[in-house]
Structure formats: structure tokens, C-alpha cells
Design an enzyme around this catalytic site. Structure first.
Site, PDB file in Angstrom:
ATOM      1  CB  ALA A 511      -0.934  -0.012   1.205  1.00 52.52           C
ATOM      2  CD  GLU A 687       3.118  -8.897   6.105  1.00 51.42           C
ATOM      3  OE1 GLU A 687       4.166  -8.683   6.735  1.00 51.42           O
ATOM      4  OE2 GLU A 687       3.087  -9.529   5.041  1.00 51.42           O
TER       5      GLU A 687
END
Length: 726
Positions: A511, A687
């Protein structure tokens, strides 16, 4: 474009689109079943045939003979290609497993043949007719505990700071425990799948499910020793990856071999029962953690040593990855050992290293808090640091861990938690509360894009992928912000090697990197528009460009304008540690009679720079939290040490967390700005959500029962014998 200094005030600080809750632009395609996933792309090339894999039946050794005549003569079969007919294929960069060719078997369910037929059923039936003779290798040692015992204390530590022995000698409190995490499988909803057209042996086109388009293209070129420019790879929609689709796998290789053999396109998917042993996975770990603290809770020494398994040359699962950076302590010794075993390749799985390491480290921190009689939140607060504790001259770019702890604790109601293990009970349920800290690095990779404007509509092209994370949406938001356009005037095209090379999706870099690449292309397009109108510093808003007496709709510009650029990263970033932080809080119930463990509620507080889209970011965090509940309570690849394979290779025996397991989740974003990360001041978050959660669950189970489990998963048999009487 070069990002060679921290971002100053820019257009994203007064954003109209970035940072706003925005539903997925690809949502309608997903919910109507019209998003074209790899195996479903019937329209990309006509006359597709079906491939079916044959996998090795031993863990290691050699193939001495293969009889494929019955398969070749079976109904509908067009070709059979066996590994004995192919020279060992090349291996690209980070991979260590050979995907096909030759007689050597490195692991169970290694691909050894492909059958191509007119129907799937014909290919599958013929594959069962192939007979294989093996010469098994010598019995292998799969005892990771014994290997750790042999290796502990040997070799040069990855991190060695201060006098560790003195820290433990003079400590007021010491924790010294062993922790175990099992091997885990990605088990994404969509298995590995590809359609390959290499029918003339020249140009190769691959429609696949892969997170990294350029890596995949280069890996195919290396594997088949051909020019990468002769390969086109497309992967516009991916049904989950979690790191398992970072690399080229045998689905594409077998489909390519079959296509070349029959002179027609071939589609192939790896059946679910073969995924567990054919695919990459997260290695099991053995970890010994020693913490030394003074009476006020300040850590004086951290000693973390771990071992994981891998094929020769592999990286395993470095469970010590976070330990050099997370908590302050003047002395630390950190070391990871890799143990070679003939098991499927151990490689990246969501938050590789930190996910497993924090499963142990954050339990050890809970044990230290108990030894000192401290609040576990306060213990972490007093050990916060704004500099790299292993290199105090290096600062964190931004670190708001304490704020995560404080805001999370307040929102969760931590002050009202159960403070005495086993003391709170509701009927037959023991109620417990646990928490843990979260740490995950925030890297960025070079990422490129093309921005093209015509008739007031903007098209963005980049080989970036969307693995369900929302890439289409945040890239559209970025482009709309840069050109002052409404979101519905932007079209994003992803996952095609014909487009500029991006960072790809993985490692929590996707991202942050890809939005920066789109920003670079859009700023180049803005400059071209300005030059075409003779403007010095125009403003772009509401679909118009204004400045120096000009006020024009972008739709009225003559012709089409486009710009292509790549965001590159300056050396200044190496002066800082870029990372994301979080705090997880969990409440569980444990049935006093059966030991059944239920998660009742969860809360995460996350520090990950600017949040580009709160809706998609929240989905990423709660997805990570859910995945971590599976890791904490149920997920374990059960190793058959006699046969060298993971025995529970289906979704009946390998149990992931489902909706019914997660009744309540809450996410708090600090929405801080990290000017040293990217021009958007954003960092990845996909994550961070998995990091620390499993430890928070384990700590809550201890708080509920008084039974400390250090061997994941925390199943009922590990607490049942020590529960109080009904």
C-alpha cells in the site's frame, strides 16, 4: 521521482479523498461473481485444455522409474509430461525448492508429472494411472527441539549488545522459558491456479494468481531459460495469498510445460489436498526467551534464541526478527538458527518472523509482569524507546506504541479486567483478559505507474496486485486526490506485466509503495497539464484546473495526456527505523468442565502512519486478528515424522478460525503521519493485525485458568487437567 527527504506539507494534508471511508471500487464485481480469477478466465484464450498434477509419494530420495503409458492411452488425454523427461529447471532468487525436472525428490508432494486432457475429470483419472518407483533417502531427523539443543549458544549472534551475563546476574526478576510454535499453512480460499498459453514455444502468456507480477515473470524466465520480454503475466484478481503467492509455484510451471507439449493453452489448479505439502508454509519454531528486569520493571537484558526448519539454502522463520528493535534494554543477545529438513519449502507467511516471534516474546513479557507484580500494560510502557535499542544513534521515524497501549487499554476497559488468574467466573465459564504489544517493519519498494487523462477520465495502470486488500480502491483514491477528480472518474487497471513495474503486494510494503508510485505518475501528469496550459502552479479540484486566470474543466483539455514514473527511495531513510506498532486486548471464556476456549471480544489499537482508507484498513486488521486466533487456538500442520509429510492436508484437519469464532472486534487507528515513510506519510497495516494477537489470546487463557501454555496451539487438552473442579 525520488523521495529523498521527509515529506513536507502537501496535497494529502488537506485531502478530500485520501483518508476518507471509501467502499471498495471492485466490490460490485466481487459480490456478483464477475471478477475474473485465474482459473475462471475462460474468455482470455479459446480451446483451453485441462492439466492435473502428479505429486511425489516420498519425502526425499530419487525416482528410479515412471510408467505413464496407461495414462497416455487413457480417454481424452492429449499429453503427459514427467519429471524424468525434463532436465532440472532453474531456480530464481529467493526460492530454494526445484519446481520440476530431474529425478531428485526434495519433499513430499513435489510435482513430478502433469497430465493434459480435454476435461478435468479425464486428466485426474489418467493421473492416477501413472506408476512411480522410488529410491527413498536415508531416514531424516525431524526433531527441531533436539536440533535447537545442539545449536543453542553456537555461532555468531545476529545482535549482541552490552553485557548480557551481567544483566541476568544482577536482575531483580528473571524469566527463562521455552516456547514452541507449529508449522502453519496459508490456506487461502483460492488455491494456486494458472492458465498458460505457450502453444508455439515462443511467446508465453500466463493468467495466474500471484502477488508479484514482475517477480513471477523473472522467475518464469529463469525457470525456462527464456527472455523475460517474451513473457506476459496477468493477475488482476487474487483470492487471497498471505505470502504464499509471492513466488512462482508449480501450477504455472506445469501448465506451461503442458501447453508447450500439446500446442494449446492449458489451465491447472493445485487441488486442496496437495496444497499443504506442495506449497510454501510457515516453519515451526523453537524459542528460548530470557528476560532480566530491575525492581521497577525496566528490562536490563533480553536473550532470544530460536530455531526453525528449511530446505537447504532457505530462510526458515526468523522468530527473533522483532527482538532487536521492540523493547529498550541495555544488553541483548539475539540469534536465529536454521535447521535443514526435507519438508516443503518454508517461506513467507503473513508477518514472517514477527508473527511467530511475538507469540513467544509477548507471553514472556506477561510472565515478567506477573513476576514483578506489575500491570502488563505498564511493563511495556516503561520499556518503550524512541531509538533503536540495538543502535541508539538510529531513531524511529515515528513510534506511538505507548499511545496504542493507553488508548487501547482505556477503550477495552483494561482497568476492570480480571487481575487474579482463575478468579472470575460466569456460570461454567472462567473469564480471562490478556494483552500483547505488536511490532512489524514498514519497508517500501520502488513502484511505478502510468496516469492517462482523456475526456476528463483518468486511467491508472500499474502491475500492482490486489489480494483482497483494497489496492484498487486506495490507488483510485490517490489518483483522484492528485488530479482533483471524483472517484468515479478514475479507472484503475492492475496485475498486468504490460504495465509499469510496481512494488507488488507483500511484506506490508504494498500500500505505501504503490500509492507513492501512483502519486509520482500523477504529479508528472499534473506537470504536463500545466505545461500545456502555460501555468506555473495550478490547482486541481472538482474536476477543474485553475490558476493564472485559467479555469478549465479537465474534460475540456485537448487530446489525451499521460505520464509514467516510478517512486524511488532516498538513502536518508536508512537513518531511521520505519515500523508499525500496536496493542491487542482480548477477553476469553474457558469452560470449566471441558476446557473449551472461546474468544469473547478483541480490540486492537494501531499506529501505522496515515490511514489511507479506514474501511479497507480495518478489514486488514480484523483479518489479521482472525488469522491469529486460528494460530493461537487451532492451526497446526501435524508432522508425520515417519513419512516426512504434513498429515492433515485439508481444511477438515487443518482448522482455521471462522466467523462463529469471532463475535466482537474493534479497531482504533491513531492515524499519525510519518513524513519519513512516503509522500502520503502512510505505512502498511496488513500484517500488523496478526502480530501479537496469539500471545494476547494465550495470556487471556492463562488469566482465565491459571494454566500457562507455551506450546501453541493452546488447545483444551493443554489446560483441562489443571482446571478447577466444576
Amino acid at each position: 521521482m525520488q523521495f529523498d527527504e521527509p515529506a513536507g506539507q502537501n496535497l494529502f494534508d488537506t485531502a478530500r479523498t485520501i483518508g476518507k471511508p471509501t467502499h471498495r471500487v471492485d466490490g460490485p464485481l466481487k459480490v456478483t461473481g464477475t471478477a475474473p480469477y485465474a482459473y475462471e478466465r475462460h474468455d482470455v484464450v479459446p480451446d483451453q485444455l485441462y492439466g492435473y498434477p502428479v505429486m511425489a509419494g516420498i519425502s526425499h530420495g530419487r525416482i528410479t522409474a515412471m510408467d505413464a503409458e496407461a495414462a497416455r492411452n487413457a480417454p481424452g488425454v492429449r499429453a503427459v509430461v514427467t519429471t524424468l523427461e525434463i532436465e532440472p529447471l532453474g531456480i530464481w532468487n529467493y526460492n530454494v525448492a526445484r519446481l520440476f525436472g530431474g529425478d531428485e525428490i526434495q519433499h513430499y508432494h513435489q510435482a513430478i508429472a502433469v497430465v493434459v486432457a480435454e476435461t478435468f475429470e479425464q486428466a485426474r483419472a489418467a493421473a492416477a494411472l501413472i506408476e512411480v518407483d522410488y529410491a527413498p533417502g536415508d531416514p531424516a531427523d525431524y526433531d527441531l527441539d533436539a536440533a535447537f539443543g545442539r545449536l543453542e549458544g553456537s555461532g555468531e549472534p545476529g545482535t549482541l549488545v552490552g553485557d548480557v551475563d551481567a544483566a541476568f546476574r544482577d536482575a531483580a526478576a528473571v524469566v527463562d522459558q521455552m516456547y514452541h510454535t507449529p508449522s502453519e499453512s496459508h490456506q487461502m480460499m483460492e488455491p494456486f491456479a494458472s492458465i498458460v498459453d505457450w502453444s508455439d514455444g515462443g511467446e508465453m502468456t500466463v493468467w495466474t494468481s500471484n502477488q508479484m507480477i514482475e517477480w513471477n515473470r523473472q522467475a518464469l524466465a529463469t525457470t525456462f531459460d527464456i527472455d523475460p520480454d517474451s513473457i506476459r503475466v496477468e493477475s488482476p484478481y487474487i483470492g487471497g495469498g498471505f505470502g504464499g503467492k509471492l513466488w512462482l509455484r508449480c501450477d504455472a510451471v506445469l501448465a506451461a510445460l503442458g501447453s508447450r507439449e500439446v500446442g494449446a493453452p492449458v489451465k491447472l489448479s493445485i487441488p486442496r489436498p496437495m496444497m499443504m505439502n506442495n506449497a510454501t508454509h510457515r516453519s515451526a519454531t523453537v524459542q528460548r526467551i530470557r528476560l532480566a528486569a530491575d525492581a521497577d520493571g525496566h528490562l536490563q537484558g533480553i536473550w532470544h534464541e530460536a530455531a526453525s526448519h528449511s530446505l537447504p539454502g532457505g530462510r526458515g522463520e526468523n522468530a527473533t526478527a522483532q527482538t532487536p528493535f521492540f523493547y529498550a534494554a541495555p544488553a541483548r543477545r539475539v540469534q536465529h538458527h536454521i535447521v535443514e529438513m526435507p519438508l516443503p519449502e518454508a517461506s513467507d507467511m503473513r508477518a514472517p518472523g514477527e508473527a511467530s516471534g511475538l507469540m513467544a516474546l509477548e507471553v514472556a513479557m506477561d510472565e515478567m509482569a506477573e513476576a514483578l507484580g506489575m500491570d502488563p500494560v505498564q511493563l511495556r510502557i516503561v520499556n518503550d524507546t524512541q531509538v533503536n535499542p540495538s543502535n541508539p544513534e538510529q531513531e524511529f521515524s515515528e513510534r506511538h506504541f505507548v499511545e496504542c497501549l493507553e488508548r487501547g487499554a482505556e477503550a477495552f476497559g483494561w482497568a476492570d479486567r480480571n487481575t487474579t488468574p482463575g478468579a472470575r467466573r460466569e456460570g461454567q465459564w472462567l473469564i480471562g483478559h490478556g494483552m500483547a504489544g505488536a511490532y512489524r517493519g514498514a519497508p517500501t519498494l520502488a513502484s511505478g505507474a502510468t496516469a492517462r487523462l482523456s475526456d476528463g477520465r483518468l486511467v491508472i495502470e500499474t502491475d500492482m496486485t490486489d489480494i483482497g486488500t483494497g489496492s484498487y480502491t486506495i490507488l483510485a483514491q490517490t489518483a483522484a486526490e492528485c488530479l482533483g477528480l471524483p472517484l468515479d472518474a478514475v479507472e484503475v487497471r492492475l496485475g498486468n506485466s504490460a504495465y509499469p513495474v510496481s512494488s507488488g503486494s507483500g511484506g506490508q510494503f504494498g500500500a505505501a509503495s504503490s500509492t507513492a508510485g501512483v502519486y509520482a505518475a500523477c504529479m508528472g501528469l499534473r506537470q504536463k497539464i500545466a505545461d500545456s496550459l502555460g501555468l506555473e502552479d495550478p490547482d486541481f479540484h472538482d474536476g477543474r484546473v485553475t490558476g493564472d486566470g485559467t479555469d478549465m474543466a479537465l474534460a475540456d483539455l485537448d487530446g489525451a495526456l499521460e505520464a509514467t514514473d516510478t517512486m524511488e527511495w532516498g538513502d536518508f531513510k536508512s537513518d531511521y527505523v520505519l515500523a508499525t506498532f500496536g496493542a491487542h486486548f482480548v477477553e476469553v471464556g474457558v469452560h470449566v468442565g471441558t476446557g473449551e476456549i472461546r474468544v469473547r471480544r478483541m480490540l486492537a489499537a494501531a499506529d501505522a502512519g496515515r490511514i489511507l482508507n479506514p474501511i479497507t484498513a480495518r478489514s486488514q486488521v480484523i483479518g489479521g486478528m482472525t488469522m491469529a486466533v486460528g494460530a493461537a487456538l487451532s492451526e497446526e500442520m501435524a508432522l508425520d515424522t515417519g513419512r516426512g509429510l504434513f498429515a492433515n492436508h485439508d481444511l477438515a484437519g487443518y482448522e482455521v478460525a471462522v466467523h462463529a469464532d469471532i463475535p466482537e472486534q474493534e479497531v482504533i487507528f491513531l492515524d499519525t503521519l510519518d513524513a519519513k515513510s512516503t509522500p502520503l506519510k502512510a505505512k502498511g497495516v496488513g500484517e500488523l493485525g496478526i502480530c501479537g494477537v496469539a500471545a494476547a489470546v494465550a495470556n487471556a487463557v492463562y488469566n482465565a485458568t491459571g494454566v500457562r501454555v507455551r506450546d501453541y496451539p493452546v488447545t483444551l487438552d493443554k489446560v483441562l487437567d489443571d482446571l478447577p473442579s466444576i
